[in-house]
Design a protein around this motif. Structure first.
Motif, mmCIF file in Angstrom:
data_model
loop_
_atom_site.group_PDB
_atom_site.id
_atom_site.type_symbol
_atom_site.label_atom_id
_atom_site.label_comp_id
_atom_site.label_asym_id
_atom_site.label_seq_id
_atom_site.Cartn_x
_atom_site.Cartn_y
_atom_site.Cartn_z
ATOM 1 N N PHE A 166 -53.349 -25.073 21.034
ATOM 2 C CA PHE A 166 -53.125 -25.319 22.452
ATOM 3 C C PHE A 166 -52.732 -26.787 22.595
ATOM 4 N N HIS A 185 -56.673 -23.533 31.331
ATOM 5 C CA HIS A 185 -56.514 -23.118 29.937
ATOM 6 C C HIS A 185 -57.554 -22.085 29.526
ATOM 7 N N ILE A 238 -49.075 -22.612 23.982
ATOM 8 C CA ILE A 238 -49.986 -21.820 23.156
ATOM 9 C C ILE A 238 -49.149 -21.207 22.048
#
Length: 288
Positions: A50, A192, A55
């Protein structure tokens, strides 16, 4: 937990730092940032990385350069060899290196240009990573003066990698007030961790202790895009990792990354990747 500001202590007699990290259990998700560049080679490990709003999957020999204050983390899924540890060979150096490298040492202008590109993260090609691997592994056993020369060798080699891929979308690198840095960090950490859930602008604004319009302006300043745009990029990035790493149905993947509508997922995916999810999976499998 917000992405923490990691403060690195330089060893005596050195202007930069290294870490030979070996973990028997796993590489945990630890969302953090720091003012230094970070060059990380990951060995005997598979999982996801990340970096900003990126990603992606990583595998043995993955080599990435992360820019200053760009939030990042790795999270392992498995080892390549179960009896050996996960390994992260990490090198940190100051952003102030970039100016003299490009201005004083003409021969290293390509390195300075690479460091500028790396402010949003760079993933190096498998070929370049394999060539750099023995240099990086040997670096950790050298005395400080030879270690510095070896690092410059590695950076020079990587600066010639035409296959290096940018990772995150542009993030602001200008200094901000600490309160604002804390606000955006809290929101990014929440996004996230929960990108697959329904996230409203109002709820995210509460996390930042701002009005929705205030969060919108702060988000634009730090990421160069809106909250919804950032979230869409994050979800499609997660979908790419799932599409390239298995055979699960596309509709299931769409739901797993936060899309209730398969049609909307397909539209968003094609808008960002210029291919459909099915075409992306097929191209990945054939190496294209």
């Amino acid at each position: 937990m917000k992405p923490f500001l990691e403060r690195l202590a330089l060893p005596d007699g050195a202007s930069w730092a290294t870490l030979n990290r070996r973990l028997d259990g796993e590489i945990p998700f630890q969302w953090h940032h720091h003012p230094e560049f970070e060059l990380t080679m990951t060995l005997n490990s598979r999982g996801q990385r990340f970096i900003g709003d990126h990603i992606g999957n990583y595998d043995d020999g993955d080599l990435v350069l992360v820019g200053p204050n760009l939030p990042h983390s790795w999270c392992s899924a498995a080892k390549v060899e179960e009896t050996a540890p996960h390994v992260a060979l990490v090198m940190w150096f100051l952003p102030q290196w970039a100016a003299p490298i490009g201005g004083v040492f003409t021969e290293l202008r390509a390195v300075a240009a690479m460091l500028e590109r790396a402010r949003t993260g760079l993933k190096f090609s498998d070929t370049a990573a394999a060539e750099a691997r023995p240099l990086i592994e040997a670096l950790f056993g050298l005395p400080p003066d030879e270690r510095l020369i070896q690092l410059l060798r590695v950076l020079a080699l990587l600066s010639r990698d035409a296959g290096a891929e940018p990772l995150a979308s542009p993030l602001a690198v200008a200094a901000d007030q600490p309160a604002n840095r804390g606000r955006i960090d809290r929101v990014l950490d929440h996004v996230h961790r929960r990108y697959a859930e329904k996230l409203s602008l109002e709820a995210l604004a509460d996390i930042a202790a701002l009005s929705p319009s205030g969060l919108h302006r702060l988000f634009l300043r730090h990421t160069g895009q809106s909250v919804t745009g950032y979230l869409a990029r994050l979800r499609i990035g997660a979908a790419c990792a799932l599409l390239s790493g298995g055979d699960r149905p596309i509709a299931t993947i769409a739901a797993d990354v936060g899309y209730d509508s398969l049609a909307n997922f397909n539209r968003q995916f094609k808008a960002q990747r210029a291919v459909t999810p099915r075409q992306y999976r097929q191209r990945f499998r054939v190496g294209g």
